[in-house]
Design a protein around this motif. Structure first.
Motif, short mmCIF file in Angstrom:
data_model
loop_
_atom_site.label_atom_id
_atom_site.label_comp_id
_atom_site.label_asym_id
_atom_site.label_seq_id
_atom_site.Cartn_x
_atom_site.Cartn_y
_atom_site.Cartn_z
N GLY A 337 0.69 -1.22 0.11
CA GLY A 337 0.14 -0.10 0.04
C GLY A 337 0.87 1.33 -0.16
N LEU A 338 0.56 2.16 -1.04
CA LEU A 338 1.34 3.35 -1.27
C LEU A 338 0.65 4.51 -0.73
CD1 LEU A 338 3.26 2.95 -4.73
CD2 LEU A 338 4.09 2.10 -2.30
N PRO A 339 0.99 5.42 0.15
CA PRO A 339 0.49 6.58 0.48
C PRO A 339 0.25 7.54 -0.66
CG PRO A 339 2.75 6.53 1.31
CD PRO A 339 2.64 5.51 0.57
N MET A 340 -0.81 8.20 -0.40
CA MET A 340 -1.14 9.13 -1.68
C MET A 340 -0.68 10.52 -1.58
SD MET A 340 -5.17 8.05 -2.43
CE MET A 340 -5.64 8.34 -0.67
N ALA A 341 -0.44 11.18 -3.00
CA ALA A 341 -0.19 12.69 -2.88
C ALA A 341 -1.29 13.45 -2.00
CB ALA A 341 -0.10 13.05 -4.23
N GLU A 377 -8.04 11.96 -9.74
CA GLU A 377 -7.86 10.42 -9.73
C GLU A 377 -7.63 10.07 -8.08
OE1 GLU A 377 -4.86 6.76 -10.49
OE2 GLU A 377 -5.08 8.53 -12.03
N VAL A 378 -6.73 10.93 -7.36
CA VAL A 378 -6.29 10.67 -5.83
C VAL A 378 -7.57 10.78 -5.18
CG1 VAL A 378 -4.96 11.34 -3.86
CG2 VAL A 378 -4.10 11.04 -6.24
N HIS A 379 -8.30 12.05 -5.60
CA HIS A 379 -9.46 12.28 -4.47
C HIS A 379 -10.62 11.15 -4.76
CE1 HIS A 379 -13.63 14.08 -3.90
NE2 HIS A 379 -13.09 14.64 -2.85
N GLY A 380 -10.58 10.49 -5.88
CA GLY A 380 -11.78 9.66 -6.24
C GLY A 380 -11.17 8.24 -5.40
N ARG A 381 -10.11 8.08 -4.76
CA ARG A 381 -9.82 6.90 -4.01
C ARG A 381 -10.26 7.15 -2.47
NH1 ARG A 381 -6.27 3.71 -6.56
NH2 ARG A 381 -6.04 2.64 -4.53
N LYS A 384 -8.24 5.82 0.14
CA LYS A 384 -7.75 4.47 0.14
C LYS A 384 -6.30 4.28 -0.50
CE LYS A 384 -8.39 -0.21 -2.06
NZ LYS A 384 -9.30 -1.03 -3.15
N PRO A 385 -5.38 3.80 0.09
CA PRO A 385 -4.02 3.77 -0.53
C PRO A 385 -3.76 3.05 -1.89
CG PRO A 385 -3.91 2.98 1.79
CD PRO A 385 -5.50 3.01 1.22
N ALA A 454 2.91 12.14 -10.14
CA ALA A 454 2.89 11.17 -9.29
C ALA A 454 1.64 10.92 -8.50
CB ALA A 454 4.28 11.03 -8.52
N ARG A 455 0.82 9.84 -8.47
CA ARG A 455 -0.26 9.94 -7.66
C ARG A 455 0.29 9.28 -6.32
NH1 ARG A 455 -1.13 11.31 -12.52
NH2 ARG A 455 -3.37 10.61 -13.19
N CYS A 456 1.49 8.74 -5.83
CA CYS A 456 1.68 8.35 -4.80
C CYS A 456 2.65 9.49 -4.12
CB CYS A 456 2.80 6.97 -4.86
SG CYS A 456 4.03 7.21 -6.15
N ALA A 457 2.56 9.45 -2.70
CA ALA A 457 3.30 10.25 -1.98
C ALA A 457 4.89 10.28 -1.82
CB ALA A 457 2.91 10.43 -0.47
N PRO A 458 5.76 11.20 -1.48
CA PRO A 458 7.29 11.10 -1.40
C PRO A 458 7.74 10.02 -0.57
CG PRO A 458 6.41 13.63 -1.30
CD PRO A 458 5.22 12.68 -1.34
#
Length: 924
Positions: A337-341, A377-381, A384-385, A454-458
């Protein structure tokens, strides 16, 4: 209605109960039909056309464009590999991406027809920008009308087409063999991020841009080639793994881009039936644009040029392929599971406005468009990671293939390969799911396209890499389950880069702790001295530089090694120093070796000073505990000292510190002696070690300093003549001339000693007892105790067992030198480098059956390249110093390149590091 998830994987569709029995029978039939291949390695390959119809919307850009024709067909290509009933399928598709939904559908269909478990199917995309859009819930392409109908129709057939390639490859499975090789190509790929004169990091800043300073990152020039051929030698497939973003052709024609040319050329060379698969390496920040050239680089001609260059390197690599020994296949698949931006409400509102205008070429500035789609896209999740599937296949001990989703930065892929415990590791991106860009952490600070998209966080990329390496290390251990010697290691080079791994003193002292040295060739650093407590499992450095302990910190003469045994008497440890720098100027400056004492109770050092000025101690030391006398063997390295002198035996009175020359051993020659045996009458027994030196009139002599007379007695040609483990006599004249102890240690009471004469001591493969009270000239003083095979310096007595290190193959042990080969590239060694810890009972009435404790592998999956020194206690704990494969260059030693004399010394980080390690052979 009852439903079952028969594959146990959450993303798979549910199968109705009335379909389940049919599916189960298909799987059972498939498994039964392939049982005939279980004995050896079997391979099947296939390619199925997946070209979409004209008019289908094309992927790769932030606007809609329809395909106007086909330049070359797209394919799904599959390589199925099977060993002893375990099968894996590696699939390469000429597509922009593989969504998680598409991967699930393909796996479901393929598994039902072949019996290959879903987690054993790896599906990756080549990332062609001249292929179809891949629909998914997060897809930004809102197509309608005829274009939308074409795409939806294509997406309905695509899973079946890709699954068909897996099914055909599985049906065509046959006995085969695999080889692997590496090429190097650095002229066709370029990092597309640059440091600019305005302080920013640019992305694709344009050709000949005067603001460019230099690339902001590396490329990965490795061309990895996995080659399969039938048992009869017919080419089956070539899998090429290279990191190069595929946006070369452009335009409105369907095309596989550069891999099309690659496949055509290799097929022309190896035959039309051979299938060429291209696996995209980690290239999230790599493309084909050379900004130093003003020439255009777009279109089919450019793709053909680049494909030809890559094919040429693959063809060269064919000449250096090496067979893979695939004894077992393993597969792992895991969701990380990757954290989101993160973003604000204002940013979300602006993003919605921009995305509503999608389809218009100038709907918004490009980077705003990129950011907008990311935010929506990230908001639509809804918190959820991001599910990122990590998948690993391993083929035997030496090869692994890793797949990651998304467009992964090249630094992350190189990090995995560099630190993988498998010597040959391929890393694929764009596999089993699409999670957009995965930059490394620093790219988020630098900014620009990939970080914005990038959709995923640093930190997500580093999180993936960390988990991949954990999985690889876990699988590496499983590869050797049942035959592995588990050790816990400590990297010495995290403390000091100059320690580069020599034979060095190591012992278990009366306080139960292990004491050991570290050594170097450096001109600027000396030996280290250390302690390990087996009860607390704590390591302590007692001295970082013995030069300072010797009071010579202001000289250029380094006491670079503790190149002697460590012996104990009355709560004190004693050892000697040795020069580090073997070059003429180092030898010229060398002051001489010191004898050092270390008090266990206080931690204080005692320097007995230089024994003989200019001479080193190479390398024996031992103690007469009743008479409180130390014996040392001094040897010259300076040409003048060699000509005018030779090697000498000295004694040191422990109480007074008085040094006394007892006799000259060699004249006009330097030499070496690593072991003394001091018996219970105070006599010091030794011989000359002949690995580096040959001596006149010494075909196997034994020497003894008689304490009662103060004279050195020579027993000529008395050491036993060698035998192999099967009893075959050693007849080689040079080996007979070289007979010498490679290890010796007194038994309790010191009336007798054990010794070996292994690979550098005459080739003998027995463990001996020496009893000086019996007739030496008639050979009665030497009694063989056990046949143990060839051994070297890394031997230790612990309780009533003798521990020793050998190559897995005894023939390799006889002919190969770990010390000589430790600098070799692991892939170029040419023989089995697996080092095993073994032991044998020393009890006179023991069975003397050799126990193999297994291949020496540490807690992180590293394998030992050379074990320099060994010690053991009576509780089955074995301590070792050695050179090991490394996972990180933080663990690498800094090696001097000897051949640069008389020029400047060059130091480089080598592919190995110096480690201390502990094995517990009698775990309770």
């Amino acid at each position: 209605m009852i439903y079952f998830n028969i594959f146990g994987i959450p993303e798979f569709k549910w199968i109705k109960h009335n379909e389940l029995m049919k599916t189960a029978w298909i799987i059972l039939f498939s498994l039964f039909s392939n049982m005939v291949f279980a004995a050896g390695l079997n391979i099947g390959v296939a390619a199925v056309r997946i070209t979409p119809p004209p008019g289908t919307p094309m992927a790769g850009y932030y606007y809609v464009r329809g395909a106007e024709g086909v330049h070359d067909d797209l394919y799904a290509k599959t390589l199925v590999i099977e060993k002893e009933g375990t099968r894996v399928a590696i699939v390469s598709c000429d597509l922009i991406e593989i969504s998680a939904e598409l991967a699930a559908d393909i796996r479901l269909l393929a598994a039902a027809s072949t019996g290959i478990p879903a987690g054993h199917i790896m599906i990756s995309a080549t990332h062609s920008h001249t292929g179809p859009v891949i629909l998914s819930p997060a897809n930004m392409y809102a197509t309608d009308g005829s274009m939308g109908d074409l795409l939806e129709g294509y997406m309905k057939t695509l899973p079946g087409l890709v699954a068909e390639s897996i099914i055909r490859a599985n049906d065509g499975i046959q006995p085969a063999k695999l080889s692997f090789g590496r090429g190097h190509e650095e002229t066709i790929s370029f990092n597309r991020r640059f440091f600019m004169t305005d302080g920013t990091v640019g992305w694709n800043p344009g050709k000949l841009n005067p603001m460019i300073i230099k690339p902001a990152g590396p490329i990965d020039p490795e061309v990895a080639v996995l080659y399969a051929e039938s048992a009869e030698g017919k080419p089956l497939s070539t899998y090429v793994n290279f990191a190069l973003h595929l946006d070369i052709t452009g335009g409105l024609e369907i095309s596989a881009d550069m891999p099309y040319t690659l496949s055509e050329i290799l097929g022309g060379l190896k035959g039309e039936d051979m299938v060429t698969l291209f696996g995209q390496g980690c290239c999230g920040n790599i493309n084909h644009i050379n900004v130093k050239s003003g020439e255009p680089q777009k279109g089919h001609a450019e793709a053909e040029r680049i494909g030809t260059v890559l094919a040429g390197e693959v063809i060269k690599t064919f000449t250096r392929l090496k067979p893979l020994d695939v004894d077992v296949i393993r597969a792992r698949s895991e969701i990380v599971g990757l954290p989101m931006a993160e973003f604000s409400e204002d940013e979300l509102e602006r993003a919605r406005e921009i995305t509503q205008k999608f389809g218009e070429r100038d709907a918004a500035p490009f980077m705003e468009m990129v950011n907008a789609f990311k935010i929506v896209e990230v908001h639509g999740r809804k918190g959820k990671p991001i599910d990122a599937e990590v998948q690993v296949f391993t083929l035997g001990d030496d090869f692994a293939i890793v797949s990651l989703p998304g467009e992964v930065f090249v630094e992350l892929g190189m990090y995995i390969k560099e630190r993988s415990p498998y010597p040959s590791t391929m890393v694929l991106e764009l596999s089993n799911g699409s999670v957009d860009y995965i930059p490394d952490r620093k790219a988020y600070v630098e900014g620009n396209y990939e970080a914005v998209s990038a959709r995923c966080a640093p930190g997500s990329g580093e999180l993936l890499v960390e988990r991949v390496l954990e999985i690889l290390n876990e699988m590496k251990k499983n590869d050797h389950e049942g035959k592995i010697c588990d050790v816990t290691s400590f990297s010495m080079n995290k403390i000091c880069k100059e320690w580069d791994g020599q034979w060095e003193g190591i012992t278990v002292a009366s306080d139960g702790n292990c004491y050991f040295g570290t050594s170097t060739h450096s001109r600027g650093h000396g030996a280290g001295f250390h302690m390990y407590n087996p009860e607390t499992k704590e390591y302590t450095m007692l001295a970082e530089d013995m030069t300072l302990v010797c009071g010579e910190g202001d000289t250029e003469s380094q006491q670079g090694k503790i190149h002697s045994p460590i012996v104990e008497c009355d709560g004190w440890l004693y050892f000697t120093t040795h020069l580090s720098n073997y070059w003429p100027e180092g030898i010229e400056l060398y002051t001489g070796a010191h004898v050092i004492g270390y008090e266990l109770a206080t931690g204080n050092f005692r320097d007995f000073g230089i024994v003989k000025p200019g001479y080193s101690i190479y390398s024996a030391i031992n103690v007469d505990p009743e008479r409180k006398i130390l014996y040392v063997f001094v040897a010259p390295f300076h040409d003048e000292l060699i000509r005018n002198g030779g090697c000498y035996l000295y004694s040191i009175d422990i109480t007074s510190g008085e040094k006394k020359e007892l006799g000259q051993i060699t004249k006009g020659q330097t030499g070496a002696c690593f072991w003394f045996y001091v018996d219970n009458e105070g006599n010091c027994w030794f011989n000359l070690w002949k690995y580096h030196h040959q001596y006149e009139n010494d075909p196997g002599n034994l020497y003894c300093y008689r304490f009662d007379t103060g004279k050195i007695v020579t027993y000529e040609d008395v050491l036993p003549k060698g035998e192999l483990i099967d009893g075959t006599p050693v007849t080689d004249k040079k080996k007979l001339q070289s007979r010498a102890w490679t290890w010796a240690q007194a038994l309790p009471g010191r009336e007798k000693c054990l010794f070996t004469m292994g690979s550098s001591g005459g080739g003998d493969e027995r463990l001996w007892i020496f009893d000086p009270s019996k007739n030496i000239h008639k050979g009665k003083a030497f009694q063989p105790l056990a046949y143990i095979g060839s051994t070297f310096l890394e031997t230790a007595l612990g309780g009533d067992r003798l521990y020793f290190v050998q190559y897995e193959s005894l023939e390799d042990q006889r002919t190969q030198s770990a010390e000589s080969n430790r600098e070799n590239d692991p892939d170029e060694v040419g023989y089995n480098e697996n080092l095993h810890l073994r032991s044998v009972s020393t009890a006179p009435d023991g069975d003397h059956i050799i126990s193999d404790h297994g291949k020496i592998v540490d807690q992180d999956g590293r394998a030992a390249r050379m074990i320099n020194s060994l010690a053991a206690d009576d509780r089955g704990r074995v301590y070792m110093m050695g050179s090991w494969y490394i996972k990180s260059f933080k663990e690498a030693s800094l090696q001097i390149l000897f051949y640069d004399y008389p020029g400047e010394r060059i130091y480089e980080l080598v592919k190995r590091g110096e480690f201390f390690a502990v094995a517990e052979t009698e775990k309770k």
